[in-house]
Design a protein around this motif. Structure first.
Motif, PDB file in Angstrom:
ATOM      1  N   LEU A 228       0.829  -1.194   0.000  1.00 15.78           N
ATOM      2  CA  LEU A 228       0.000   0.000   0.000  1.00 15.78           C
ATOM      3  C   LEU A 228       0.869   1.252   0.000  1.00 15.78           C
ATOM      4  N   TYR A 229       0.312   2.348  -0.522  1.00 22.35           N
ATOM      5  CA  TYR A 229       1.099   3.573  -0.628  1.00 22.35           C
ATOM      6  C   TYR A 229       1.320   4.237   0.723  1.00 22.35           C
ATOM      7  N   ALA A 230       0.266   4.275   1.562  1.00 25.19           N
ATOM      8  CA  ALA A 230       0.366   4.993   2.827  1.00 25.19           C
ATOM      9  C   ALA A 230      -0.716   4.535   3.789  1.00 25.19           C
ATOM     10  N   GLN A 231      -0.493   4.835   5.067  1.00 27.83           N
ATOM     11  CA  GLN A 231      -1.501   4.644   6.114  1.00 27.83           C
ATOM     12  C   GLN A 231      -1.611   5.928   6.921  1.00 27.83           C
ATOM     13  N   ALA A 232      -2.755   6.110   7.569  1.00 27.00           N
ATOM     14  CA  ALA A 232      -2.968   7.330   8.333  1.00 27.00           C
ATOM     15  C   ALA A 232      -3.988   7.098   9.439  1.00 27.00           C
ATOM     16  N   TRP A 233      -3.964   7.988  10.421  1.00 25.21           N
ATOM     17  CA  TRP A 233      -4.984   8.063  11.452  1.00 25.21           C
ATOM     18  C   TRP A 233      -5.724   9.382  11.319  1.00 25.21           C
ATOM     19  N   TYR A 234      -7.058   9.308  11.360  1.00 23.43           N
ATOM     20  CA  TYR A 234      -7.939  10.465  11.392  1.00 23.43           C
ATOM     21  C   TYR A 234      -8.751  10.432  12.679  1.00 23.43           C
ATOM     22  N   ARG A 235      -9.368  11.555  13.021  1.00 24.57           N
ATOM     23  CA  ARG A 235     -10.278  11.573  14.154  1.00 24.57           C
ATOM     24  C   ARG A 235     -11.477  12.462  13.855  1.00 24.57           C
ATOM     25  N   GLN A 236     -12.595  12.183  14.542  1.00 30.22           N
ATOM     26  CA  GLN A 236     -13.817  12.931  14.324  1.00 30.22           C
ATOM     27  C   GLN A 236     -14.569  13.098  15.633  1.00 30.22           C
ATOM     28  N   THR A 237     -14.949  14.343  15.928  1.00 27.00           N
ATOM     29  CA  THR A 237     -15.763  14.699  17.081  1.00 27.00           C
ATOM     30  C   THR A 237     -17.171  15.003  16.599  1.00 27.00           C
ATOM     31  N   PRO A 238     -18.212  14.640  17.370  1.00 28.53           N
ATOM     32  CA  PRO A 238     -19.581  14.959  16.943  1.00 28.53           C
ATOM     33  C   PRO A 238     -19.741  16.431  16.569  1.00 28.53           C
ATOM     34  N   GLY A 239     -20.332  16.675  15.408  1.00 28.83           N
ATOM     35  CA  GLY A 239     -20.547  18.025  14.929  1.00 28.83           C
ATOM     36  C   GLY A 239     -19.384  18.630  14.175  1.00 28.83           C
ATOM     37  N   LYS A 240     -18.279  17.897  14.045  1.00 25.06           N
ATOM     38  CA  LYS A 240     -17.108  18.407  13.346  1.00 25.06           C
ATOM     39  C   LYS A 240     -16.710  17.482  12.203  1.00 25.06           C
ATOM     40  N   GLN A 241     -15.922  18.021  11.266  1.00 23.08           N
ATOM     41  CA  GLN A 241     -15.419  17.233  10.144  1.00 23.08           C
ATOM     42  C   GLN A 241     -14.307  16.290  10.606  1.00 23.08           C
ATOM     43  N   ARG A 242     -14.174  15.179   9.912  1.00 24.51           N
ATOM     44  CA  ARG A 242     -13.064  14.278  10.168  1.00 24.51           C
ATOM     45  C   ARG A 242     -11.750  14.965   9.788  1.00 24.51           C
ATOM     46  N   GLU A 243     -10.733  14.869  10.653  1.00 28.16           N
ATOM     47  CA  GLU A 243      -9.484  15.560  10.426  1.00 28.16           C
ATOM     48  C   GLU A 243      -8.298  14.600  10.502  1.00 28.16           C
ATOM     49  N   LEU A 244      -7.280  14.889   9.701  1.00 23.50           N
ATOM     50  CA  LEU A 244      -6.067  14.076   9.670  1.00 23.50           C
ATOM     51  C   LEU A 244      -5.253  14.306  10.936  1.00 23.50           C
ATOM     52  N   VAL A 245      -4.799  13.216  11.551  1.00 22.54           N
ATOM     53  CA  VAL A 245      -3.956  13.274  12.742  1.00 22.54           C
ATOM     54  C   VAL A 245      -2.499  13.005  12.387  1.00 22.54           C
ATOM     55  N   ALA A 246      -2.242  11.912  11.672  1.00 19.45           N
ATOM     56  CA  ALA A 246      -0.875  11.522  11.321  1.00 19.45           C
ATOM     57  C   ALA A 246      -0.903  10.577  10.140  1.00 19.45           C
ATOM     58  N   SER A 247       0.186  10.542   9.374  1.00 16.73           N
ATOM     59  CA  SER A 247       0.285   9.642   8.233  1.00 16.73           C
ATOM     60  C   SER A 247       1.699   9.110   8.104  1.00 16.73           C
ATOM     61  N   ILE A 248       1.819   7.968   7.420  1.00 15.25           N
ATOM     62  CA  ILE A 248       3.120   7.370   7.141  1.00 15.25           C
ATOM     63  C   ILE A 248       3.058   6.734   5.762  1.00 15.25           C
ATOM     64  N   THR A 249       4.063   7.003   4.921  1.00 16.76           N
ATOM     65  CA  THR A 249       4.092   6.491   3.558  1.00 16.76           C
ATOM     66  C   THR A 249       4.870   5.187   3.478  1.00 16.76           C
ATOM     67  N   ARG A 250       4.841   4.574   2.290  1.00 17.12           N
ATOM     68  CA  ARG A 250       5.579   3.333   2.067  1.00 17.12           C
ATOM     69  C   ARG A 250       7.066   3.516   2.337  1.00 17.12           C
ATOM     70  N   GLY A 251       7.599   4.709   2.065  1.00 19.46           N
ATOM     71  CA  GLY A 251       8.986   5.021   2.342  1.00 19.46           C
ATOM     72  C   GLY A 251       9.251   5.443   3.767  1.00 19.46           C
ATOM     73  N   ALA A 252       8.244   5.352   4.636  1.00 23.58           N
ATOM     74  CA  ALA A 252       8.346   5.648   6.066  1.00 23.58           C
ATOM     75  C   ALA A 252       8.464   7.138   6.362  1.00 23.58           C
ATOM     76  N   SER A 253       8.068   7.990   5.429  1.00 24.07           N
ATOM     77  CA  SER A 253       7.992   9.413   5.687  1.00 24.07           C
ATOM     78  C   SER A 253       6.756   9.703   6.540  1.00 24.07           C
ATOM     79  N   ARG A 254       6.942  10.447   7.637  1.00 22.51           N
ATOM     80  CA  ARG A 254       5.856  10.710   8.579  1.00 22.51           C
ATOM     81  C   ARG A 254       5.445  12.175   8.572  1.00 22.51           C
ATOM     82  N   ASN A 255       4.144  12.417   8.731  1.00 19.66           N
ATOM     83  CA  ASN A 255       3.610  13.763   8.855  1.00 19.66           C
ATOM     84  C   ASN A 255       2.587  13.798   9.978  1.00 19.66           C
TER      85      ASN A 255
END
Length: 119
Positions: free
Chosen positions: A31-58
């Motif tokens: 797979l190209y990448a994996q990530a964690w998102y989070r969502q609170t009631p009444g709010k949009q889902r937002e990106l928390v963290a990601s990691i690519t196949r090359g292990a680059s983290r954001n």
């Protein structure tokens, strides 16, 4: 075609820690990448963290220095270590995987796991 199963959520006091796990049904390095998102009631889902196949983290600015995304390639599992948790971190956390080919990009999602930070 790709299934993701999250676990590790729960109730924790402010300043505490949790580790979330996401088991993926395919070889994680296919797979190209994996990530964690989070969502609170009444709010949009937002990106928390990601990691690519090359292990680059954001990381999102609001978790830098507190959260760490990692993976165990042999177990096809992605982790989110959450330290110094704050009440505003309370949300449903979702695991995401991205597949990419010459025709496009495809997203896969887990069912979510609840994290509650409260005294």
């Amino acid at each position: 075609q790709v299934q993701l199963v999250e676990s590790g959520g729960g109730l924790v006091q402010p300043g505490g820690s949790l580790r979330l796990s996401c088991v993926i049904s395919r070889s994680i390095l296919s797979l190209y990448a994996q990530a964690w998102y989070r969502q609170t009631p009444g709010k949009q889902r937002e990106l928390v963290a990601s990691i690519t196949r090359g292990a680059s983290r954001n990381y999102a600015d609001f978790v830098k220095g507190r959260f760490t995304i990692s993976r165990d390639n042999a177990k096809d599992t992605v982790y989110l270590q959450m330290n110094n948790l704050k009440p505003e971190d309370t949300a449903v956390y979702y695991c995401n995987a991205v597949d990419r080919d010459l025709e496009g990009e495809y997203d896969y999602w887990g069912q979510g796991t609840q994290v509650t930070v409260s005294s």
